[in-house]
Design a protein around this motif. Structure first.
Motif, PDB file in Angstrom:
ATOM      1  N   ILE A 168      -3.876   7.782  -5.409  1.00  0.00           N
ATOM      2  CA  ILE A 168      -3.027   8.600  -4.535  1.00  0.00           C
ATOM      3  C   ILE A 168      -2.061   9.436  -5.364  1.00  0.00           C
ATOM      4  O   ILE A 168      -1.886  10.641  -5.123  1.00  0.00           O
ATOM      5  CB  ILE A 168      -2.260   7.696  -3.547  1.00  0.00           C
TER       6      ILE A 168
ATOM      7  N   ILE B 189      -4.321  10.802   0.753  1.00  0.00           N
ATOM      8  CA  ILE B 189      -4.905   9.454   0.810  1.00  0.00           C
ATOM      9  C   ILE B 189      -6.416   9.545   0.999  1.00  0.00           C
ATOM     10  O   ILE B 189      -7.181   8.784   0.399  1.00  0.00           O
ATOM     11  CB  ILE B 189      -4.257   8.631   1.933  1.00  0.00           C
TER      12      ILE B 189
ATOM     13  N   PRO C 242      -1.850  12.174   4.779  1.00  0.00           N
ATOM     14  CA  PRO C 242      -3.226  11.714   5.056  1.00  0.00           C
ATOM     15  C   PRO C 242      -4.287  12.393   4.202  1.00  0.00           C
ATOM     16  O   PRO C 242      -5.226  11.733   3.753  1.00  0.00           O
ATOM     17  CB  PRO C 242      -3.403  12.055   6.546  1.00  0.00           C
TER      18      PRO C 242
ATOM     19  N   LYS D  98       2.352  10.475   0.470  1.00  0.00           N
ATOM     20  CA  LYS D  98       1.519   9.635   1.336  1.00  0.00           C
ATOM     21  C   LYS D  98       0.929  10.425   2.504  1.00  0.00           C
ATOM     22  O   LYS D  98       0.667   9.862   3.562  1.00  0.00           O
ATOM     23  CB  LYS D  98       2.330   8.445   1.851  1.00  0.00           C
TER      24      LYS D  98
ATOM     25  N   VAL E 273      -7.181   4.981   6.183  1.00  0.00           N
ATOM     26  CA  VAL E 273      -6.147   5.958   5.819  1.00  0.00           C
ATOM     27  C   VAL E 273      -4.817   5.652   6.485  1.00  0.00           C
ATOM     28  O   VAL E 273      -3.772   5.546   5.831  1.00  0.00           O
ATOM     29  CB  VAL E 273      -6.603   7.390   6.156  1.00  0.00           C
ATOM     30  N   GLU E 274      -4.815   5.514   7.787  1.00  0.00           N
ATOM     31  CA  GLU E 274      -3.562   5.336   8.520  1.00  0.00           C
ATOM     32  C   GLU E 274      -2.891   4.010   8.179  1.00  0.00           C
ATOM     33  O   GLU E 274      -1.659   3.936   8.050  1.00  0.00           O
ATOM     34  CB  GLU E 274      -3.816   5.411  10.028  1.00  0.00           C
TER      35      GLU E 274
ATOM     36  N   ARG F 153      -1.257   4.503   4.840  1.00  0.00           N
ATOM     37  CA  ARG F 153      -0.106   5.409   4.932  1.00  0.00           C
ATOM     38  C   ARG F 153       1.118   4.686   5.483  1.00  0.00           C
ATOM     39  O   ARG F 153       2.236   4.879   4.989  1.00  0.00           O
ATOM     40  CB  ARG F 153      -0.458   6.605   5.825  1.00  0.00           C
ATOM     41  N   ARG F 154       0.928   3.848   6.504  1.00  0.00           N
ATOM     42  CA  ARG F 154       2.060   3.143   7.119  1.00  0.00           C
ATOM     43  C   ARG F 154       2.713   2.153   6.163  1.00  0.00           C
ATOM     44  O   ARG F 154       3.884   1.811   6.323  1.00  0.00           O
ATOM     45  CB  ARG F 154       1.602   2.400   8.381  1.00  0.00           C
TER      46      ARG F 154
ATOM     47  N   ASN G 227       7.762  12.680   0.596  1.00  0.00           N
ATOM     48  CA  ASN G 227       6.858  11.871   1.423  1.00  0.00           C
ATOM     49  C   ASN G 227       5.463  12.473   1.537  1.00  0.00           C
ATOM     50  O   ASN G 227       4.554  11.839   2.078  1.00  0.00           O
ATOM     51  CB  ASN G 227       7.454  11.665   2.813  1.00  0.00           C
TER      52      ASN G 227
END
Length: 489
Positions: A189, A100, A97, A95, A114-115, A118-119, A92
């Motif tokens: 990414i 990204i 931060p 992904k 970014v967030e 990521r989600r 993980n």
């Protein structure tokens, strides 16, 4: 005179009083069908649209708005779920931060996304069919119970499979990005994670990452020589370790092999550094003679302690190697278990032999440096003359030249080792097998044909039934009128 022919069907119902006859004319059927044909066509079209709308509303869905990619890991330990350092592999991190952020920076996309990105990224391991079949088989045995249930559970636990292939999904539906932008983001990414992977697990652990840049001008002349000597010694250790494991490697970028770099380092030491060191010692080039004598005494004591430690470690390693060599002669056999034990012993022996080579190098260097500082101290005590400005200027010029050569050499070693780690030793450690792919979302409707056909059949039956009934009523009325007229006559 032409006689009009009329085909008719007579329906007769027996009765106690009289026979009732109903005559249906095909011409009446045709005319009635023709009369209501347009209404039937319009009704059929309306029903088709209505049923299509209902089915679309109840049984349709939009294809996923996501892009996917496939990556793989290939190094020792990944099958057990471990990273190259022997710790648990956290896939993980792809992904994370910071990764990204690096990707968005490359694409000139604001970091406030970014967030949200990521989600909407998920990482799923791919388990081969063979492993699934194995687990399913043992699960079936366990479910059935009996004496073999415990063995089945133990077998399932022994499988302990960890995926080496991972599907990366980016659901961009809520991210305001287009399909093309989403592909570019996911590809960036994955590429930045590759850089992170190499850095984190030491695949580009070159000398430039381990040598601290020191301003040699802050030191006295002999101390500056020591700074350069330490740097070249560290560089030599690094290059020597790579030369031992890659005898045939030659960089396509720099044109150097690690053996070539090792010779270059030794030449820089012998021709440039030691020559300047002798010049400084013979001409007593120093800013503080008393301090320098004290410094030499401290270095000799420190190196003596290090030499004793290296000697103790070296003796212990040699003793272990001798014991393993004796064990190997006993372990070799015909059985499978014995062969595996022998293999593990061989790996351990190779590891110990590598440690022995490293400790011997460090031990020999300590002895050499001790003699070097003793000679310096003796020469400094014998020579009472003071160096002139011309000698100091010559020393400073030669120090600057050596500093430039060392920095250039570090860059070459870094570039060569980077190419070796990424393209040879760990060429397949992390691979992007399939870059980001995806299609534009579309509406998919299930089973729309059958409901529409049923609706059309129903409308057609109503149409035929209506035509038939109206034709009967029309012909029946006409026959009644004929009978009345006949009776009146």
């Amino acid at each position: 005179m032409d006689t009009e022919k009329n085909i008719s069907v007579t329906l007769k119902q027996p009765d106690e009083d009289n026979d009732r006859k109903i005559i249906i004319s095909f011409s009446t059927l045709f005319s009635t069908a023709k009369r209501f044909f347009l209404i039937w066509v319009i009704a059929a079209a309306v029903v088709a649209m209505f049923v299509t709308g209902i089915v679309t509303m109840l049984k349709s869905y939009i294809t996923d708005e996501e892009v996917t990619a496939l990556v793989s890991f290939n190094y020792s330990g990944v099958e057990s779920g471990l990273d190259p350092n022997g710790n648990k592999l956290d896939v993980n991190k792809i992904k994370a931060p910071n990764i990204i952020e690096s990707a968005l920076t490359e694409l000139n996309i604001p970091l406030n996304h970014v967030e949200k990105i990521r989600r909407n990224i998920s990482v799923e391991g791919v388990v081969p069919d063979k492993v699934i079949d194995e687990i399913s088989m043992y699960s079936s045995v366990y479910t059935n119970g009996g004496s073999s249930a415990i063995s089945a559970v133990e077998s399932m636990l022994d499988i302990g499979y960890s995926s080496t292939y991972y599907v990366i999904k980016f659901d961009y539906f809520n991210t305001e990005f287009s399909l093309l932008e989403s592909k570019q983001i996911l590809d960036a990414i994955l590429k930045n994670y590759q850089d992170y992977f190499f850095v984190t697990y030491g695949y580009n652990k070159t000398l430039g990452n381990s040598v601290v840049t020191v301003d040699y001008t802050e030191y006295d002349y002999p101390s500056a020589i020591d700074v350069f000597n330490d740097t070249l010694s560290t560089l030599d250790d690094y290059v020597s370790s790579l030369a031992d494991v890659s005898p045939g490697f030659r960089s396509g970028k720099t044109g150097y092999s690690f053996e070539d770099l090792k010779i270059t380092i030794e030449t820089l030491k012998d021709v440039d550094l030691y020559s300047l060191s002798s010049y400084i010692t013979l001409n007593n080039i120093t800013n503080n003679k008393e301090y320098l004598v004290t410094y030499y005494e401290y270095k000799i004591e420190q190196l003596e302690r290090e030499k004793n430690v290296y000697k103790s470690e070296l003796d212990s390693i040699i003793s272990s190697i001798e014991n393993y060599e004796k064990d190997n002669m006993v372990i070799f056999g015909n059985g499978t278990d014995e062969e595996q034990s022998y293999s593990r012993m061989s790996e351990k022996y190779d590891d110990l032999f590598g440690q022995k080579t490293s400790k011997q190098r460090e031990y020999s260097r300590c002895k050499q440096q001790i003699e070097y500082y003793k000679d310096r101290k003796e020469a400094l005590n014998k020579n009472n003359s003071q160096a002139n400005d011309a000698a100091k200027e010559e020393t400073e010029t030669r120090l600057a030249n050596i500093n430039e050569k060392i920095n250039g050499l570090i860059d070459v070693v870094n570039e060569t080792s980077d190419e070796y780690y990424e393209n040879v030793t760990f060429a397949r450690a992390y691979n992007i097998l399939v870059p980001a792919t995806g299609a534009e979302p579309k509406i998919v409707t299930k089973d729309i044909l059958i409901p529409v056909l049923l609706g059309e059949v129903l409308i057609f039956m109503i149409y035929i039934g209506t035509v038939f009934v109206l034709a009967i009523m029309k012909d029946y009325k006409a026959s009644k009128e004929t009978e009345t007229e006949t009776a009146e006559k």
